[in-house]
Design an enzyme around this catalytic site. Structure first.
Site, mmCIF file in Angstrom:
data_model
loop_
_atom_site.group_PDB
_atom_site.id
_atom_site.type_symbol
_atom_site.label_atom_id
_atom_site.label_comp_id
_atom_site.label_asym_id
_atom_site.label_seq_id
_atom_site.Cartn_x
_atom_site.Cartn_y
_atom_site.Cartn_z
ATOM 1 N N LYS A 193 -2.681 7.031 1.134
ATOM 2 C CA LYS A 193 -2.396 7.294 2.540
ATOM 3 C C LYS A 193 -1.267 8.329 2.573
ATOM 4 O O LYS A 193 -0.092 8.002 2.732
ATOM 5 C CB LYS A 193 -2.014 5.993 3.254
ATOM 6 C CG LYS A 193 -2.222 6.084 4.745
ATOM 7 C CD LYS A 193 -2.305 4.711 5.354
ATOM 8 C CE LYS A 193 -2.135 4.764 6.847
ATOM 9 N NZ LYS A 193 -3.160 5.523 7.556
ATOM 10 N N ARG A 202 0.840 -1.215 0.000
ATOM 11 C CA ARG A 202 0.000 0.000 0.000
ATOM 12 C C ARG A 202 0.870 1.259 0.000
ATOM 13 O O ARG A 202 0.542 2.242 -0.667
ATOM 14 C CB ARG A 202 -0.971 -0.014 1.187
ATOM 15 C CG ARG A 202 -1.996 1.116 1.110
ATOM 16 C CD ARG A 202 -3.061 1.013 2.183
ATOM 17 N NE ARG A 202 -2.514 1.127 3.532
ATOM 18 C CZ ARG A 202 -3.242 1.022 4.637
ATOM 19 N NH1 ARG A 202 -4.552 0.801 4.562
ATOM 20 N NH2 ARG A 202 -2.687 1.147 5.822
ATOM 21 N N GLU A 222 -16.099 6.909 5.860
ATOM 22 C CA GLU A 222 -15.347 6.222 6.921
ATOM 23 C C GLU A 222 -15.273 7.147 8.128
ATOM 24 O O GLU A 222 -15.878 8.206 8.135
ATOM 25 C CB GLU A 222 -13.941 5.845 6.406
ATOM 26 C CG GLU A 222 -13.106 7.026 5.937
ATOM 27 C CD GLU A 222 -11.721 6.633 5.404
ATOM 28 O OE1 GLU A 222 -11.206 5.566 5.769
ATOM 29 O OE2 GLU A 222 -11.152 7.422 4.628
HETATM 30 N N1 PXG Z 1 -9.120 5.216 7.243
HETATM 31 C C1 PXG Z 1 -8.202 6.181 7.422
HETATM 32 C C2 PXG Z 1 -8.465 7.547 6.914
HETATM 33 C C3 PXG Z 1 -6.994 5.878 8.083
HETATM 34 O O1 PXG Z 1 -6.083 6.823 8.265
HETATM 35 C C4 PXG Z 1 -7.778 3.599 8.367
HETATM 36 C C5 PXG Z 1 -8.934 3.954 7.689
HETATM 37 C C6 PXG Z 1 -7.604 2.173 8.782
HETATM 38 O O2 PXG Z 1 -6.672 1.537 7.910
HETATM 39 P P1 PXG Z 1 -5.807 0.302 8.387
HETATM 40 O O3 PXG Z 1 -5.026 -0.102 7.198
HETATM 41 O O4 PXG Z 1 -4.923 0.805 9.513
HETATM 42 O O5 PXG Z 1 -6.748 -0.741 8.840
HETATM 43 C C7 PXG Z 1 -6.781 4.572 8.569
HETATM 44 C C8 PXG Z 1 -5.505 4.256 9.269
HETATM 45 C C9 PXG Z 1 -5.059 7.666 14.435
HETATM 46 C C10 PXG Z 1 -4.458 7.163 13.163
HETATM 47 O O6 PXG Z 1 -4.327 8.273 15.244
HETATM 48 C C11 PXG Z 1 -5.180 6.304 12.382
HETATM 49 C C12 PXG Z 1 -4.647 5.831 11.165
HETATM 50 C C13 PXG Z 1 -3.402 6.231 10.770
HETATM 51 C C14 PXG Z 1 -2.692 7.096 11.574
HETATM 52 C C15 PXG Z 1 -3.199 7.564 12.778
HETATM 53 O O7 PXG Z 1 -6.258 7.485 14.645
HETATM 54 N N2 PXG Z 1 -5.480 4.991 10.469
#
Ligand code: PXG
Length: 289
Positions: A149, A50, A182
């Site tokens: 991301k 990713r 989301e």
């Molecule tokens: N949506 C978004 C916008 C994200 O940033 C997820 C979904 C979940 O993805 P994964 O691959 O981790 O299952 C993310 C990832 C925080 C924080 O502090 C959260 C993310 C990244 C950095 C910080 O809440 N989430």
């Protein structure tokens, strides 16, 4: 703490970036948040794939092979004696000029930090989260595609500010069409009549790796899982709602915009999926030692 930067592991105090780095000046870069459980890096190859896809989408060349990147993540964990931890992998555009032009940046900077994270207190895993819909919509896909991301997280930060100002720790974000996208840093799922659903990434969701894993686990456990566009209505009338993310893992949502979800308590299927996920997390992954 040892941090990977400039191609090597250095002491935390020496892990610094230039004030001319476009990651700082413009949020120009990409990142991953990765978990380690039980001395293994969970979903490492998926995170690296990713990361490179995000980089490709912003025309950023990562000056390392995927294999070398995976090894650097493992080495950083090893150097910090990580057993259970949270890894932040960041690739910035690197040092450039004060102008926007990314092609004037010398070389992308790769940074790996291996530490800990606890996103929510245990009480919220036991009793569930209350969330609100925020006015800030998810980025339009032709502005900054939410599947990237990127280091430009102001969209999510603005949403988080609204959530916190409303007394909630997370929020529901809609896309430019008013469909459910989301949460600010997590994906969202609903369960109704035993059928599990989540919006497709084309509705403005990051293709979360926890989301993908949960869909796989749920299908293997015999549940029907659908990726379908959703309105807030679909969440309001669900039996269960939960969020997924690397940091948050799986957490129940028990109230959205003052509508209790189901009986207002964390649901049984969510708990079942969380237990199956925890089992995968502790038994799969790339060994650190
Ligand atoms: N949506 C978004 C916008 C994200 O940033 C997820 C979904 C979940 O993805 P994964 O691959 O981790 O299952 C993310 C990832 C925080 C924080 O502090 C959260 C993310 C990244 C950095 C910080 O809440 N989430």
């Amino acid at each position: 703490m040892k941090v990977f930067i400039g191609g090597k592991l250095v002491d935390e105090k020496d892990a610094v970036v230039s004030v001319f780095d476009h990651g700082l000046l413009y949020g120009d870069g990409v990142f991953e948040g990765i978990r380690a459980y039980n001395s293994r890096v969970f979903l490492l190859d998926e995170h690296i794939d990713r990361l490179y896809d995000s980089a490709r989408a912003i025309a950023l060349h990562i000056p390392m092979s995927k294999k070398a990147m995976a090894q650097a993540v493992v080495d950083t964990c090893k150097a910090n004696n990580i057993v259970d931890g949270y890894i932040r992998l960041v690739v910035t555009r690197g040092k450039g000029t004060l102008g926007l032009n990314p092609y004037l940046c010398e070389k992308a900077e790769v940074i790996i930090i291996a530490a800990k994270i606890q996103l929510y207190p245990q009480e919220l895993y036991d009793n569930g989260l209350k969330i609100v819909t925020v006015g800030t919509i998810r980025n339009h896909p032709e502005a900054i595609n939410p599947r990237i991301k990127s280091l430009n997280y102001l969209n999510n930060v603005l949403a988080k500010i609204e959530a916190i100002n409303a007394g909630c720790m997370e929020c529901l974000m809609l896309n430019h069409k008013g469909e459910v996208a989301e949460a600010s840093g997590d994906n969202v799922f609903s369960i109704r009549n035993g059928i599990i659903a989540t919006p497709p990434s084309s509705c403005g969701a990051l293709e979360g790796l926890t989301r993908n894993k949960v869909m796989q686990i749920a299908r293997a456990a015999g549940f029907q899982v659908r990726e379908v566009p959703m309105a807030r209505y679909d969440l309001y009338v669900a039996d269960e709602v939960f969020l997924t993310g690397t940091a948050a893992e799986i957490i129940s949502v028990v109230d959205i915009d003052k509508r209790p979800i189901g009986d207002g308590r964390p649901g049984k299927i969510t708990a079942q999926l969380a237990a199956l996920y925890a089992e995968c997390a502790r038994s799969e992954g790339t060994p650190i030692k």
